[in-house]
Design a protein around this motif. Structure first.
Motif, PDB file in Angstrom:
ATOM      1  N   LYS A 153       0.841  -1.194   0.000  1.00 52.26           N
ATOM      2  CA  LYS A 153       0.000   0.000   0.000  1.00 52.26           C
ATOM      3  C   LYS A 153       0.875   1.241   0.000  1.00 52.26           C
ATOM      4  CE  LYS A 153      -3.939  -2.053   2.430  1.00 52.26           C
ATOM      5  NZ  LYS A 153      -4.840  -1.951   3.607  1.00 52.26           N
ATOM      6  N   ASP A 154       0.332   2.335  -0.557  1.00 50.59           N
ATOM      7  CA  ASP A 154       1.070   3.591  -0.534  1.00 50.59           C
ATOM      8  C   ASP A 154       0.783   4.334   0.766  1.00 50.59           C
ATOM      9  OD1 ASP A 154      -1.447   4.739  -0.797  1.00 50.59           O
ATOM     10  OD2 ASP A 154      -1.245   5.049  -2.958  1.00 50.59           O
ATOM     11  N   SER A 155       1.247   5.568   0.863  1.00 46.90           N
ATOM     12  CA  SER A 155       1.103   6.327   2.111  1.00 46.90           C
ATOM     13  C   SER A 155      -0.344   6.661   2.442  1.00 46.90           C
ATOM     14  CB  SER A 155       1.913   7.632   2.022  1.00 46.90           C
ATOM     15  OG  SER A 155       1.487   8.413   0.913  1.00 46.90           O
ATOM     16  N   THR A 156      -1.226   6.593   1.440  1.00 43.48           N
ATOM     17  CA  THR A 156      -2.642   6.877   1.674  1.00 43.48           C
ATOM     18  C   THR A 156      -3.449   5.621   1.965  1.00 43.48           C
ATOM     19  OG1 THR A 156      -3.193   6.724  -0.685  1.00 43.48           O
ATOM     20  CG2 THR A 156      -2.494   8.884   0.162  1.00 43.48           C
ATOM     21  N   GLY A 157      -2.782   4.472   1.974  1.00 44.42           N
ATOM     22  CA  GLY A 157      -3.483   3.222   2.253  1.00 44.42           C
ATOM     23  C   GLY A 157      -4.043   2.545   1.019  1.00 44.42           C
ATOM     24  N   ASN A 158      -3.768   3.097  -0.165  1.00 44.26           N
ATOM     25  CA  ASN A 158      -4.237   2.500  -1.411  1.00 44.26           C
ATOM     26  C   ASN A 158      -3.098   1.756  -2.104  1.00 44.26           C
ATOM     27  OD1 ASN A 158      -6.890   3.685  -1.242  1.00 44.26           O
ATOM     28  ND2 ASN A 158      -5.952   5.632  -1.808  1.00 44.26           N
ATOM     29  N   ARG A 159      -3.453   0.875  -2.987  1.00 43.52           N
ATOM     30  CA  ARG A 159      -2.449   0.185  -3.804  1.00 43.52           C
ATOM     31  C   ARG A 159      -2.418   0.863  -5.171  1.00 43.52           C
ATOM     32  NH1 ARG A 159      -4.693  -3.782  -0.529  1.00 43.52           N
ATOM     33  NH2 ARG A 159      -3.154  -5.072   0.577  1.00 43.52           N
TER      34      ARG A 159
END
Length: 401
Positions: A153-159
């Motif tokens: 996941k990225d820093s925003t919680g998305n992939r």
């Protein structure tokens, strides 16, 4: 078992037999028996067994005179994750290793080690595909699939960051990294098959409740798609199973093409939102585009091939077939097949009626591009082959219509 005294042929035969057994287990019992496999990758393995292991990692042990000692306990402990294993199998060198002379993994030094690693990768991908299929009926179940866990996941919680994964995948098609300039040719058909299967799983997840950010996956894939030569591009197109994903790639390519011959009234369709599936774009915009670089017949063939696929995918990507189960009063059940499609009858009629004229105009447009690059006077074997492929592509679309 002492593997050092085995010949490469014996090791391959043993590995093939083990592969067959594992695939039989998967067929009869499903992916559940393979849950412990993921704990054998290096971070999980050393974290789980660090208390009872010696200080030096097993992968750093050197061979000694004792033939009974193995240089590693489990080959998966040499790899960080699935993608690290895939990178080694595809011959991809990750950026963090490019400035250093990296030592080969211990198991890769063993006889037929590279072939055995590919067998392991094949089994693991097959298990992941089975796990994904078993969960496709529920988004909540898909969120727990093993393959999704391999995507950070990225820093925003998305992939939404796929550079590492796509660089590894596209290495198998000839594009070594996102920084490469000139296209390179497909170097390994088997690796390309494995890479395509990984990309297909990413595509499935991107269209399931956006578990993988769809727009990011399409755009990052497209940047690498542009770097492939004609042969590799054709192979990738045939491997991608998601017609919606493939349509998005083709639409991006055509929208970024030379639009100097597109009538002004249809230029609004170039980058407009929700224009990908409009009949007007199919009939009046796509067929008038030209390659950005028009220097050879290969440039024309690549462009023609993508226009062809965009036409052929038009109906497929916009329909969904499913079965409905009904229980009668007597307890018996009946099944009915239903289809949902956003292609209206009017759109279908417009394509059927206007399609032949549009394709006839497209043929003239392609002929003018061939003359522009001097194709009529080219008589080399490769040029003759390309001209035939261009002609067959247009004829195929005529037959399809």
């Amino acid at each position: 078992m002492n593997l050092r005294r085995r010949t490469p042929k014996e090791l391959i035969l043993m590995a093939q037999e083990a592969q067959r057994v594992l695939l039989y287990v998967l067929e009869y019992f499903g992916p559940d028996p393979f849950e412990s496999v993921w704990k054998n990758f290096k971070p999980m393995y050393f974290g789980q067994f660090k208390d009872r292991r010696i200080n030096r990692p097993a992968l750093e042990l050197e061979n000694d005179d004792d033939d009974d000692d193995e240089p590693y306990e489990c080959s998966l402990t040499e790899f960080d994750d699935l993608w690290d294993l895939a990178a080694y199998c595809f011959g991809y060198v990750e950026p963090r290793h490019r400035n250093n002379k990296q030592q080969d993994q211990q198991s890769l030094k063993q006889p037929a080690g590279h072939m055995r690693r590919r067998m392991v990768l094949n089994v693991i991908i097959t298990v992941l595909e089975a796990d994904l299929r078993d969960r496709r009926g529920s988004n909540s179940a898909l969120e727990k699939c093993e393959f999704l866990n391999t995507l950070r996941k990225d820093s925003t919680g998305n992939r939404s960051q796929f550079d590492r994964y796509l660089d590894i995948i596209f290495c198998a098609f000839g594009c070594h990294s996102s920084e490469d300039g000139e296209p390179t040719r497909l170097k390994d058909a088997e690796a390309a098959e494995f890479a395509g299967r990984l990309l297909n799983m990413m595509g499935v997840l991107s269209y399931c409740d956006n578990l993988v950010t769809t727009s990011a996956l399409v755009e990052q894939t497209y940047r690498r798609f542009l770097k492939l030569d004609v042969e590799s591009c054709a192979n990738l197109i045939q491997i991608i199973e998601s017609t919606t994903f493939l349509s998005a790639l083709c639409d991006l390519y055509l929208s970024d093409s030379d639009c100097s011959c597109v009538p002004e009234e249809y230029m609004k369709l170039r980058k407009g939102r929700h224009t990908t599936f409009l009949v007007e774009k199919l009939l009046h915009f796509n067929i008038k585009t030209r390659p950005v670089k028009l220097e050879s017949l290969e440039d024309i063939y690549r462009h023609v091939m993508i226009v062809l696929w965009r036409y052929m995918l038009y109906f497929n990507e916009r329909s969904l077939r499913y079965d409905v189960s009904r229980t009668k009063q007597d307890g018996s059940r009946t099944f009915h097949s239903r289809t949902i499609s956003t292609v209206t009858d009017d759109q279908k009629i417009e394509v059927i009626v206007s399609g032949p004229d549009a394709i006839a105009q497209w043929r003239k447009h392609v002929d003018s591009m061939i003359k522009e690059v001097g194709g009529d006077s080219l008589s080399g074997e490769n040029d003759r082959k390309l001209k035939k492929q261009i002609k067959w592509s247009i004829q195929l679309l005529q037959l399809y219509m």
